[in-house]
Design a protein around this motif. Structure first.
Motif: not given
Length: 225
Positions: A99, A96, A93
């Motif tokens: 996240p 991102l 993640d």
């Protein structure tokens, strides 16, 4: 926007930085061979070194040698004050901007990671309230015991619920992030504890005046000692 709310809660200058340097961030990314999510980086840059916010109870991990990956692939960024729980972001993640953050409450029965907050920003708001009402904010207090339903109703009517960091057993309320009230509930939905915190004495006194509670602890107690 969320980090501005945290600054308001802790009465910190909107224009001033309380964080690590770009160079320190770069050195961490180089050591870990990864790029930090934008909102995690932003928090470290803006607020990462603020003591009352990050180190009064639970602890933000520092960049030099504390932040790192767990064996099962989470970037661990925060630890509970007795180091029995940790919070982190899934390695996959990290691409991102904002996240989810997961908690690992390592017990004999279980040591799985469970989602704590939907976004990184909400996690830091969650910890700002948690740490603040347990000592990080200048004016704070708590009560442990059965809380009358009239008091719960008063909080619900006079303060605004923060749904992003509330859950069934812990509901957080605010007045525009100038003060916070957090209510704990048991499995029967009975309120069993109240936590309050603010940077402003007049607001603190107003909370005490409006909530008829025999407080277990108030920061004023320390002044008397």
């Amino acid at each position: 926007m969320i980090y501005q709310k945290i600054k308001r809660l802790y009465n910190l200058s909107e224009s001033e930085s309380f964080g690590f340097s770009e160079t320190e961030i770069f050195e961490l990314e180089k050591r870990l061979d990864t790029t930090l999510p934008a909102k995690l980086k932003e928090y470290y840059l803006e607020l990462g070194k603020e003591e009352n916010l990050n180190y009064s109870f639970n602890q933000l991990l520092k960049l030099n040698n504390e932040v790192g990956f767990s064996d099962d692939g989470y970037l661990v960024i925060y630890e509970e004050n007795q180091a029995v729980a940790f919070w982190g972001i899934k390695q996959e993640d990290l691409i991102l901007d904002n996240p989810s953050v997961y908690g690992n409450y390592d017990t004999i029965e279980k040591s799985d990671w469970e989602i704590e907050t939907r976004t990184t920003e909400y996690f830091f708001l969650f910890m700002a309230v948690f740490n603040g009402t347990l000592g990080g904010l200048k004016y704070n207090g708590n009560y442990f015991g059965t809380v009358d339903s009239d008091i719960v109703r008063s909080v619900e009517q006079n303060w605004t619920l923060v749904p992003e960091i509330s859950r069934d057993n812990q509901k957080v309320y605010t007045d525009d992030y100038n003060e916070m009230i957090s209510l704990s509930f048991d499995k029967t939905n009975a309120c069993t504890a109240v936590f309050i915190g603010t940077s402003h004495q007049n607001r603190f006194d107003s909370i005490l005046e409006n909530l008829d509670i025999d407080w277990s602890y108030l920061s004023y107690d320390d002044d008397e000692e």
